[in-house]
Design a protein around this motif. Structure first.
Motif, mmCIF file in Angstrom:
data_model
loop_
_atom_site.group_PDB
_atom_site.id
_atom_site.type_symbol
_atom_site.label_atom_id
_atom_site.label_comp_id
_atom_site.label_asym_id
_atom_site.label_seq_id
_atom_site.Cartn_x
_atom_site.Cartn_y
_atom_site.Cartn_z
ATOM 1 N N ALA A 63 0.958 -0.627 0.134
ATOM 2 C CA ALA A 63 0.079 0.436 -0.196
ATOM 3 C C ALA A 63 0.915 1.345 0.200
ATOM 4 C CB ALA A 63 -1.061 -0.110 0.916
ATOM 5 N N THR A 66 2.509 2.319 -3.719
ATOM 6 C CA THR A 66 1.430 2.274 -4.899
ATOM 7 C C THR A 66 1.001 3.843 -3.872
ATOM 8 O OG1 THR A 66 0.562 -0.095 -4.267
ATOM 9 C CG2 THR A 66 -1.021 2.044 -5.239
ATOM 10 N N THR A 98 -3.801 -7.113 -5.129
ATOM 11 C CA THR A 98 -3.449 -5.864 -5.859
ATOM 12 C C THR A 98 -3.868 -4.357 -5.645
ATOM 13 O OG1 THR A 98 -4.479 -6.950 -7.551
ATOM 14 C CG2 THR A 98 -4.634 -4.379 -8.099
ATOM 15 N N CYS A 99 -2.932 -3.242 -5.551
ATOM 16 C CA CYS A 99 -3.486 -2.137 -4.684
ATOM 17 C C CYS A 99 -3.846 -1.319 -5.779
ATOM 18 C CB CYS A 99 -2.602 -1.681 -3.371
ATOM 19 S SG CYS A 99 -2.639 -0.989 -2.901
ATOM 20 N N GLU A 100 -4.860 -0.780 -5.353
ATOM 21 C CA GLU A 100 -5.101 0.506 -6.153
ATOM 22 C C GLU A 100 -5.008 1.734 -5.572
ATOM 23 O OE1 GLU A 100 -9.120 2.443 -9.373
ATOM 24 O OE2 GLU A 100 -9.259 0.650 -7.861
ATOM 25 N N MET A 115 -5.842 3.950 -1.010
ATOM 26 C CA MET A 115 -5.002 3.050 -0.584
ATOM 27 C C MET A 115 -6.012 1.139 -0.380
ATOM 28 S SD MET A 115 -2.064 4.180 -2.407
ATOM 29 C CE MET A 115 -2.865 5.429 -1.950
ATOM 30 N N LYS A 116 -6.589 0.990 -1.428
ATOM 31 C CA LYS A 116 -7.515 -0.523 -0.913
ATOM 32 C C LYS A 116 -7.088 -1.540 -2.092
ATOM 33 C CE LYS A 116 -11.190 -1.677 -3.741
ATOM 34 N NZ LYS A 116 -12.400 -1.438 -3.863
ATOM 35 N N VAL A 117 -6.139 -2.083 -0.992
ATOM 36 C CA VAL A 117 -5.673 -4.049 -0.866
ATOM 37 C C VAL A 117 -6.674 -4.826 -1.173
ATOM 38 C CG1 VAL A 117 -3.968 -5.363 -0.460
ATOM 39 C CG2 VAL A 117 -4.013 -3.224 0.102
#
Length: 148
Positions: A63, A66, A98-100, A115-117
């Motif tokens: 996170a 990212t 996956t982290c956005e 951040m969303k993991v």
């Protein structure tokens, strides 16, 4: 250079120099756009803690990395001023995390990013919020930092 090309080039340059994320952690930079980034990491044996689940520090690092790409994407040297994380589900061996990262606010020298993991099943593993602070300088010297 348009802002999307600039963000992509900033991401490529930072990732090429990011030994910790790339080599130590085994992360991949999937995309870097203005105010956004997407990274991925497969949970392997090296990421497991004593409970045989992904160590929270590795999820945090995914996170945090990212976050770094998202907040530097506008070619301004930017660092973390603070952050917090909520762990919601354990990462299991073999999970593809996956982290956005998405910019929520950029005001003056400070920004807020979420951040969303998630795992490969779309389950949210952790949520991270970071506050950024811009420092003098650019990531890519001489690159246009103005938006069109």
């Amino acid at each position: 250079m348009d802002e999307h090309t600039l963000a992509q080039r900033v991401g490529e340059a930072m990732f090429a120099a990011d030994t910790a994320s790339r080599d130590t952690m085994g992360m991949e930079l999937l995309s870097c756009e203005p105010g956004r980034a997407l990274m991925r990491m497969t949970v392997t044996e090296r990421h497991l803690n004593g409970h045989k689940i992904c160590h929270g520090g590795f999820i945090f690092t995914l996170a945090d990395s990212t976050f770094a790409f998202a907040c530097n994407s506008r070619n301004r040297v930017t660092v973390a001023a603070g952050c917090s994380i909520e762990f919601l589900k354990p990462g299991q061996p073999g999970d593809v995390l996956t982290c956005e990262g998405v910019e929520q606010l950029l005001q003056g020298r400070h920004g807020i990013y979420d951040m969303k993991v998630s795992n490969q099943r779309g389950e949210v593993v952790a949520m991270f919020r970071g506050k950024s602070a811009q420092l003098p300088g650019t990531v890519l010297a001489g690159a246009d930092t103005e938006t069109p």
